[in-house]
Design a protein around this motif. Structure first.
Motif, PDB file in Angstrom:
ATOM      1  N   ALA A 152       4.899   0.425   8.947  1.00 17.56           N
ATOM      2  CA  ALA A 152       4.791   1.392  10.043  1.00 17.56           C
ATOM      3  C   ALA A 152       3.347   1.522  10.485  1.00 17.56           C
ATOM      4  O   ALA A 152       2.423   1.148   9.773  1.00 17.56           O
TER       5      ALA A 152
ATOM      6  N   ALA B 180      10.754   9.783   8.800  1.00 20.53           N
ATOM      7  CA  ALA B 180       9.804  10.907   8.785  1.00 20.53           C
ATOM      8  C   ALA B 180      10.576  12.145   9.242  1.00 20.53           C
ATOM      9  O   ALA B 180      11.770  12.053   9.581  1.00 20.53           O
TER      10      ALA B 180
ATOM     11  N   THR C 196       0.830  -1.220   0.000  1.00 16.67           N
ATOM     12  CA  THR C 196       0.000   0.000   0.000  1.00 16.67           C
ATOM     13  C   THR C 196       0.862   1.267   0.000  1.00 16.67           C
ATOM     14  O   THR C 196       2.058   1.229   0.340  1.00 16.67           O
ATOM     15  N   GLY C 197       0.234   2.363  -0.374  1.00 17.42           N
ATOM     16  CA  GLY C 197       0.783   3.705  -0.158  1.00 17.42           C
ATOM     17  C   GLY C 197       2.161   3.947  -0.742  1.00 17.42           C
ATOM     18  O   GLY C 197       2.475   3.542  -1.868  1.00 17.42           O
ATOM     19  N   ILE C 198       2.983   4.604   0.038  1.00 19.19           N
ATOM     20  CA  ILE C 198       4.309   5.016  -0.407  1.00 19.19           C
ATOM     21  C   ILE C 198       5.152   3.805  -0.809  1.00 19.19           C
ATOM     22  O   ILE C 198       5.866   3.834  -1.823  1.00 19.19           O
ATOM     23  N   CYS C 199       5.076   2.743  -0.034  1.00 14.17           N
ATOM     24  CA  CYS C 199       5.975   1.606  -0.300  1.00 14.17           C
ATOM     25  C   CYS C 199       5.492   0.757  -1.467  1.00 14.17           C
ATOM     26  O   CYS C 199       6.302   0.127  -2.145  1.00 14.17           O
TER      27      CYS C 199
ATOM     28  N   GLU D 290      -2.290   6.722   3.527  1.00 12.11           N
ATOM     29  CA  GLU D 290      -2.909   6.456   4.827  1.00 12.11           C
ATOM     30  C   GLU D 290      -2.324   7.386   5.894  1.00 12.11           C
ATOM     31  O   GLU D 290      -3.035   7.863   6.781  1.00 12.11           O
TER      32      GLU D 290
ATOM     33  N   GLY E  70       9.562  -0.190   5.170  1.00 11.65           N
ATOM     34  CA  GLY E  70       8.510   0.835   5.147  1.00 11.65           C
ATOM     35  C   GLY E  70       7.344   0.549   6.059  1.00 11.65           C
ATOM     36  O   GLY E  70       6.512   1.432   6.299  1.00 11.65           O
TER      37      GLY E  70
HETATM   38  P1  NAP Z   1       0.479   2.782   4.712  1.00  9.76           P
HETATM   39  O1  NAP Z   1      -0.032   2.656   3.314  1.00  9.76           O
HETATM   40  O2  NAP Z   1      -0.486   2.501   5.812  1.00  9.76           O
HETATM   41  O3  NAP Z   1       1.783   1.888   4.863  1.00  9.76           O
HETATM   42  C1  NAP Z   1       2.109   1.181   6.019  1.00  9.76           C
HETATM   43  C2  NAP Z   1       2.292  -0.263   5.626  1.00  9.76           C
HETATM   44  O4  NAP Z   1       2.832  -0.972   6.726  1.00  9.76           O
HETATM   45  C3  NAP Z   1       1.006  -0.954   5.204  1.00  9.76           C
HETATM   46  O5  NAP Z   1       1.222  -1.554   3.949  1.00  9.76           O
HETATM   47  C4  NAP Z   1       0.787  -2.044   6.282  1.00  9.76           C
HETATM   48  O6  NAP Z   1       0.267  -3.224   5.658  1.00  9.76           O
HETATM   49  C5  NAP Z   1       2.208  -2.242   6.806  1.00  9.76           C
HETATM   50  N1  NAP Z   1       2.241  -2.659   8.195  1.00  9.76           N
HETATM   51  C6  NAP Z   1       1.687  -2.037   9.262  1.00  9.76           C
HETATM   52  N2  NAP Z   1       1.936  -2.720  10.382  1.00  9.76           N
HETATM   53  C7  NAP Z   1       2.686  -3.793  10.019  1.00  9.76           C
HETATM   54  C8  NAP Z   1       3.274  -4.861  10.740  1.00  9.76           C
HETATM   55  N3  NAP Z   1       3.139  -4.964  12.065  1.00  9.76           N
HETATM   56  N4  NAP Z   1       3.987  -5.784  10.046  1.00  9.76           N
HETATM   57  C9  NAP Z   1       4.132  -5.689   8.705  1.00  9.76           C
HETATM   58  N5  NAP Z   1       3.607  -4.689   7.975  1.00  9.76           N
HETATM   59  C10 NAP Z   1       2.885  -3.747   8.627  1.00  9.76           C
HETATM   60  O7  NAP Z   1       1.023   4.257   4.985  1.00  9.76           O
HETATM   61  P2  NAP Z   1       1.954   5.299   4.190  1.00  9.76           P
HETATM   62  O8  NAP Z   1       1.397   6.615   4.568  1.00  9.76           O
HETATM   63  O9  NAP Z   1       2.133   4.930   2.780  1.00  9.76           O
HETATM   64  O10 NAP Z   1       3.349   5.142   4.978  1.00  9.76           O
HETATM   65  C11 NAP Z   1       4.439   4.397   4.451  1.00  9.76           C
HETATM   66  C12 NAP Z   1       5.722   4.770   5.165  1.00  9.76           C
HETATM   67  O11 NAP Z   1       6.012   6.156   4.965  1.00  9.76           O
HETATM   68  C13 NAP Z   1       5.705   4.566   6.665  1.00  9.76           C
HETATM   69  O12 NAP Z   1       6.989   4.135   7.100  1.00  9.76           O
HETATM   70  C14 NAP Z   1       5.417   5.956   7.200  1.00  9.76           C
HETATM   71  O13 NAP Z   1       5.865   6.139   8.522  1.00  9.76           O
HETATM   72  C15 NAP Z   1       6.216   6.779   6.219  1.00  9.76           C
HETATM   73  N6  NAP Z   1       5.785   8.182   6.139  1.00  9.76           N
HETATM   74  C16 NAP Z   1       4.607   8.478   5.539  1.00  9.76           C
HETATM   75  C17 NAP Z   1       4.238   9.806   5.403  1.00  9.76           C
HETATM   76  C18 NAP Z   1       2.977  10.178   4.681  1.00  9.76           C
HETATM   77  O14 NAP Z   1       2.730  11.357   4.438  1.00  9.76           O
HETATM   78  N7  NAP Z   1       2.149   9.214   4.289  1.00  9.76           N
HETATM   79  C19 NAP Z   1       5.059  10.824   5.910  1.00  9.76           C
HETATM   80  C20 NAP Z   1       6.236  10.483   6.550  1.00  9.76           C
HETATM   81  C21 NAP Z   1       6.606   9.159   6.650  1.00  9.76           C
HETATM   82  P3  NAP Z   1      -0.657  -4.291   6.432  1.00  9.76           P
HETATM   83  O15 NAP Z   1      -1.809  -3.525   6.993  1.00  9.76           O
HETATM   84  O16 NAP Z   1      -1.042  -5.265   5.343  1.00  9.76           O
HETATM   85  O17 NAP Z   1       0.203  -4.923   7.479  1.00  9.76           O
END
Ligand code: NAP
Ligand code: COA
Length: 267
Positions: free
Chosen positions: A96, A145, A20-23, A195, A94
């Motif tokens: 989180a 972040a 999902t998302g960024i990764c 997300e 990624g």
């Molecule tokens: P996201 O789509 O919710 O990505 C988080 C991913 O982590 C999901 O695919 C989730 O998949 C997985 N995950 C969560 N808990 C887990 C666990 N215990 N074990 C394995 N996988 C797990 O959110 P995103 O916003 O794209 O964020 C991606 C990364 O960017 C994160 O590291 C976040 O901190 C960083 N970031 C994001 C932003 C932003 O603006 N979005 C800003 C700064 C940093 P499942 O639910 O399938 O486990």
């Protein structure tokens, strides 16, 4: 169709949180440039569609469920990746968790859950990948972040975890450099249609963030995946221990209101 190349042909990558998302964006970008890609997270519902998209780009894909808090499950995901692709060259951490909660309302388990996913999960993945990364020289990329550069309210748990991730990036860069392994990070600012932003910013806060950002917009997933492509490629072959901020200048500008100085007349 976005640009494709063979920059990373023959390389294999494991992306945690890659469904999902960024990764997901990073997983697809690395596939577009030649990588075989394994994606892992807790839910195959998130992973399988991304794996299909990777196959549609002509690359091999693996989708393997693992909770990064579980070191054994992570080791299994790494072994599955290696047995399918014949090795592992790149690890992207990624996975989180995040939610808004003031420190005074945060339970021990709430704090610990985020630290367990973001920081200890990153450690588990790095440890499991190390023997394979050592074999061909490799790359670790940790998604961090900018929240911990400042005292961001309601983000104590994430700020603490990501500060730890940045420390891990620097220490492993030093320890693993002699093995030919580069360890870097990316610190995204708010990235649209993710997300992370859905959880942290309502529409009014998004507009404030856009105005406060020197480049006057939220980031795009491709802004982060382009930076990831660079850091994972030979173009970054002398860069290690760095965390590249991809935020349009937002955190640097965050004291602008307090220091809005007008020139004093006559001086
Ligand atoms: P996201 O789509 O919710 O990505 C988080 C991913 O982590 C999901 O695919 C989730 O998949 C997985 N995950 C969560 N808990 C887990 C666990 N215990 N074990 C394995 N996988 C797990 O959110 P995103 O916003 O794209 O964020 C991606 C990364 O960017 C994160 O590291 C976040 O901190 C960083 N970031 C994001 C932003 C932003 O603006 N979005 C800003 C700064 C940093 P499942 O639910 O399938 O486990
Ligand atoms: N406010 C305060 N505490 C919260 C919370 C919130 N919004 N959401 C969860 N918590 C607390 C829970 O109450 C629990 O603590 P407790 O046992 O003292 O009650 C603890 O956090 C763990 O919650 P739980 O729901 O059992 O965790 P989980 O392992 O099922 O899920 C999360 C992990 C909480 C991080 C969940 O939000 C998640 O899966 N996130 C992944 C996606 C994501 O966050 N994406 C954005 C990345 S930037």
């Amino acid at each position: 169709m976005l640009f494709q190349s063979d920059l990373l042909t023959g390389r294999s990558v494991l992306v945690t949180g890659g469904g999902t998302g960024i990764c997901r964006g990073i997983a697809l970008e690395l596939a577009r440039h030649g990588c075989d890609v394994a994606v892992t997270s807790r839910s195959s519902e998130h992973l399988d569609p991304t794996a299909e998209e990777i196959r549609a780009l002509g690359r091999r894909a693996v989708s393997v469920e693992a909770d990064v808090r579980d070191a054994e499950a992570v080791a299994f995901a790494v072994e599955r990746t290696v047995s399918e692709f014949g090795g592992l060259d790149i690890l992207v951490n990624g996975a989180a968790g995040n939610f808004l909660c003031l420190a005074e309302n945060l339970s021990p388990n709430g704090f610990g859950t985020v630290v367990d996913i973001d920081l200890k999960g990153t450690f588990h993945c790095c440890k499991a990948a190390l023997p394979h990364l050592k074999q061909r020289g490799g790359v670790v990329l940790n998604i961090s972040a900018t929240l911990h550069y400042l005292g961001t309210p309601a983000q104590l748990h994430v700020a603490s975890a990501k500060a730890g991730v940045d420390a891990l990036t620097r220490v492993l860069a030093v320890e693993w450099g002699p093995h030919g392994i580069r360890v870097n990070g990316i610190a995204p600012g708010p990235i649209a249609d993710t997300e992370g932003v859905r959880r942290l910013l309502d529409d009014a806060a998004k507009q404030r963030a856009e105005k406060a950002t020197p480049l006057q917009r939220l980031g795009l997933i491709e802004d982060v995946s382009n930076a990831a492509l660079f850091l994972c490629s030979r173009a970054a072959s002398y860069i290690t221990g760095a965390t590249l901020v991809v935020d349009g200048g937002l955190w640097l500008a965050s004291n602008r209101e307090a220091f809005r100085m007008e020139p004093v007349s006559g001086r």
